[in-house]
Enzyme design. Structure first.
Site, PDB file in Angstrom:
ATOM      1  N   GLY A  80       0.831  -1.216   0.000  1.00  0.00           N
ATOM      2  CA  GLY A  80       0.000   0.000   0.000  1.00  0.00           C
ATOM      3  C   GLY A  80       0.856   1.253   0.000  1.00  0.00           C
ATOM      4  O   GLY A  80       1.938   1.262   0.584  1.00  0.00           O
ATOM      5  N   ARG A  88       3.908 -16.430  -6.191  1.00  0.00           N
ATOM      6  CA  ARG A  88       2.494 -16.812  -6.339  1.00  0.00           C
ATOM      7  C   ARG A  88       1.773 -15.680  -7.041  1.00  0.00           C
ATOM      8  O   ARG A  88       1.080 -14.887  -6.430  1.00  0.00           O
ATOM      9  CB  ARG A  88       1.900 -17.080  -4.948  1.00  0.00           C
ATOM     10  CG  ARG A  88       0.601 -17.827  -4.971  1.00  0.00           C
ATOM     11  CD  ARG A  88       0.235 -18.335  -3.579  1.00  0.00           C
ATOM     12  NE  ARG A  88      -1.060 -19.010  -3.610  1.00  0.00           N
ATOM     13  CZ  ARG A  88      -2.218 -18.391  -3.447  1.00  0.00           C
ATOM     14  NH1 ARG A  88      -2.259 -17.100  -3.218  1.00  0.00           N
ATOM     15  NH2 ARG A  88      -3.354 -19.069  -3.506  1.00  0.00           N
ATOM     16  N   ASP A 145       5.785  -5.804   5.407  1.00  0.00           N
ATOM     17  CA  ASP A 145       6.166  -7.207   5.610  1.00  0.00           C
ATOM     18  C   ASP A 145       5.996  -8.050   4.343  1.00  0.00           C
ATOM     19  O   ASP A 145       6.827  -8.920   4.055  1.00  0.00           O
ATOM     20  CB  ASP A 145       5.380  -7.805   6.781  1.00  0.00           C
ATOM     21  CG  ASP A 145       3.878  -7.709   6.579  1.00  0.00           C
ATOM     22  OD1 ASP A 145       3.390  -6.620   6.244  1.00  0.00           O
ATOM     23  OD2 ASP A 145       3.177  -8.726   6.746  1.00  0.00           O
ATOM     24  N   THR A 148       5.065   1.817   6.219  1.00  0.00           N
ATOM     25  CA  THR A 148       3.656   1.468   6.389  1.00  0.00           C
ATOM     26  C   THR A 148       3.007   2.446   7.369  1.00  0.00           C
ATOM     27  O   THR A 148       3.619   2.833   8.363  1.00  0.00           O
ATOM     28  CB  THR A 148       3.422   0.024   6.907  1.00  0.00           C
ATOM     29  OG1 THR A 148       2.069  -0.085   7.362  1.00  0.00           O
ATOM     30  CG2 THR A 148       4.318  -0.357   8.068  1.00  0.00           C
ATOM     31  N   ASP A 206       0.700   1.472   9.116  1.00  0.00           N
ATOM     32  CA  ASP A 206       0.275   0.611  10.226  1.00  0.00           C
ATOM     33  C   ASP A 206       1.318   0.555  11.343  1.00  0.00           C
ATOM     34  O   ASP A 206       1.000   0.164  12.459  1.00  0.00           O
ATOM     35  CB  ASP A 206       0.011  -0.820   9.738  1.00  0.00           C
ATOM     36  CG  ASP A 206      -0.996  -0.872   8.600  1.00  0.00           C
ATOM     37  OD1 ASP A 206      -1.784   0.081   8.469  1.00  0.00           O
ATOM     38  OD2 ASP A 206      -0.980  -1.859   7.845  1.00  0.00           O
ATOM     39  N   ASP A 264       3.608  -1.573  11.758  1.00  0.00           N
ATOM     40  CA  ASP A 264       3.586  -2.925  12.324  1.00  0.00           C
ATOM     41  C   ASP A 264       4.740  -3.794  11.849  1.00  0.00           C
ATOM     42  O   ASP A 264       4.646  -5.014  11.864  1.00  0.00           O
ATOM     43  CB  ASP A 264       2.243  -3.602  11.988  1.00  0.00           C
ATOM     44  CG  ASP A 264       2.042  -3.776  10.492  1.00  0.00           C
ATOM     45  OD1 ASP A 264       2.832  -3.211   9.706  1.00  0.00           O
ATOM     46  OD2 ASP A 264       1.097  -4.481  10.101  1.00  0.00           O
ATOM     47  N   ARG A 320      -4.726  -2.937   9.975  1.00  0.00           N
ATOM     48  CA  ARG A 320      -4.793  -4.402   9.952  1.00  0.00           C
ATOM     49  C   ARG A 320      -4.897  -4.956  11.375  1.00  0.00           C
ATOM     50  O   ARG A 320      -5.770  -4.552  12.111  1.00  0.00           O
ATOM     51  CB  ARG A 320      -3.585  -5.003   9.218  1.00  0.00           C
ATOM     52  CG  ARG A 320      -3.501  -4.588   7.763  1.00  0.00           C
ATOM     53  CD  ARG A 320      -2.525  -5.430   7.016  1.00  0.00           C
ATOM     54  NE  ARG A 320      -1.164  -5.242   7.503  1.00  0.00           N
ATOM     55  CZ  ARG A 320      -0.118  -5.918   7.075  1.00  0.00           C
ATOM     56  NH1 ARG A 320      -0.274  -6.857   6.158  1.00  0.00           N
ATOM     57  NH2 ARG A 320       1.074  -5.678   7.537  1.00  0.00           N
TER      58      ARG A 320
END
Ligand code: F6P
Length: 367
Positions: free
Chosen positions: A16, A84, A122, A144, A146, A148, A190
């Protein structure tokens, strides 16, 4: 290859967006070009640019006048994990994933990137860490709103988001007091309550609900009613998007199937608003701040931190300290292995000093 043998680096922003990304891009690019004499390639849209071979050479003028600019001039993506990656979609929209690591390795080699500076959270660090075994070399910079990320007590972007959320809470105060309402303000973060805790404390919220301390709805209602009994005609509740009731679940807004971290939280304030209104008969309103918290001009502290992080990354490259993340602890900028932060989240300790301060001031934590 020793760090001093570097001739060309890449730089990308993943996950983000957040205020201060451009300040880092500027710091890394300017020092790389003028101080080190390296070439810098700006990779577009995070790891997507490495998968699709989309990058452009950055010159000094490309990073001029971007210090105060929100967002990222390089673009970003939170869906591009090379291990992925959604290569196509079934008719019903189900993504079909493939490991496209070989494409990334090929493009890095083809472009002659001696190392890549990855600015992200992360998820981005986990993508980078998974590519180390293929001989790619990274330096990570934590970002971030956040706040975090493990191993760093402050990420740039956080201070700006706290200010934005605090401004919003301050504004909500006027309606709360004019209309005698319970006003819930939902913030991002989050599974971490840092943003809500800081903005809630900064704005004098009456109730602060964070994911780390599951709430008891009876206690939340009690806090509102106690204020009414004391003659206070309104209550401000700062609530994290990840807050959940004791023994209950978080409220999921949507599932982004082609994202490595598919769950998007959101909506708990609306659920709570209805429940509190039903139980207390007080008039309630919920406001979800959403992406406004990620936008806009970075505050001065974030510009400074982002610039220092950019410079630290450049120095790590110079010394050949690869596959490590710039960190910030106790006022000191240091570094740690990328693997130590990949796919992990730093949450608020339940006895954090700010939680204790909130309780000491009579703020309800909902428990
Ligand atoms: O990690 C940053 C963040 O803004 C979180 O606080 C939030 O849960 C999430 O990203 C939202 O993601 P998206 O932009 O994909 O909706």
């Amino acid at each position: 290859m020793a760090g001093s043998d570097i001739k060309r680096i890449g730089i990308l922003t993943g996950g983000g967006d957040c205020p201060g990304l451009n300040a880092v891009i500027r710091a890394v690019t300017k020092t790389a070009i003028t101080d080190e004499g390296w070439e810098v390639y700006g990779i577009e849209d995070g790891f997507l640019g490495l998968i699709r071979n989309r990058m452009r050479k950055l010159e000094m003028e490309d990073v001029s006048n971007i210090l105060t600019l929100g967002g990222t001039i390089l673009g970003t993506s939170n869906k591009a994990n090379p291990k992925r990656f959604a290569v196509r979609y079934e008719e019903d929209g189900t993504p079909v994933f493939e490991d496209v690591t070989s494409r990334v390795v090929e493009h890095v080699k083809e472009r002659g990137l001696d190392a890549v500076v990855v600015i992200g959270g992360d998820g981005t660090m986990s993508c980078a860490a998974s590519l180390i075994e293929y001989g790619l070399r990274f330096v990570g910079i934590p970002k971030t709103i956040d706040n975090d990320l493990m191993q760093t007590e402050m990420t740039f972007g956080f201070a700006t988001a706290v200010q934005t959320a605090t401004d919003a809470l301050d504004r909500i105060h006027t309606t709360a007091s004019s209309h005698h309402r319970v006003m819930l303000v939902e913030m991002m973060g989050r599974n971490a309550g840092w943003l809500t805790l800081h903005a809630g404390m900064a704005s004098g919220a009456d109730v602060i609900l964070i994911p780390e301390i599951p709430f008891d709805i009876d206690k939340v209602c009690e806090a509102c009613m106690n204020r009414t009994k004391r003659g206070k005609k309104f209550t401000i509740i700062a609530v994290s998007e990840g807050a959940k009731p004791i023994g209950g679940e978080q409220v999921v807004d949507r599932v982004v199937h082609d994202s490595p971290d598919p769950v998007r939280l959101g909506g708990v304030s609306e659920v709570l608003s209805e429940e509190i209104a039903k139980r207390t008969r007080l008039e309630c309103r919920a406001t979800i701040l959403g992406h406004v918290q990620r936008g806009g001009t970075p505050v001065a502290a974030d510009r400074v931190l982002a610039t220092e992080f950019g410079l630290a990354a450049d120095r790590m490259l110079r010394k050949g300290k690869f596959n490590r993340l710039v960190t910030y602890k106790n006022g000191v900028i240091d570094d740690c292995p990328l693997e130590e932060v990949a796919d992990q989240q730093r949450t608020v300790p339940t006895h954090h000093r700010l939680v204790m301060a909130a309780r000491a001031l009579g703020v309800s934590m909902g428990d």
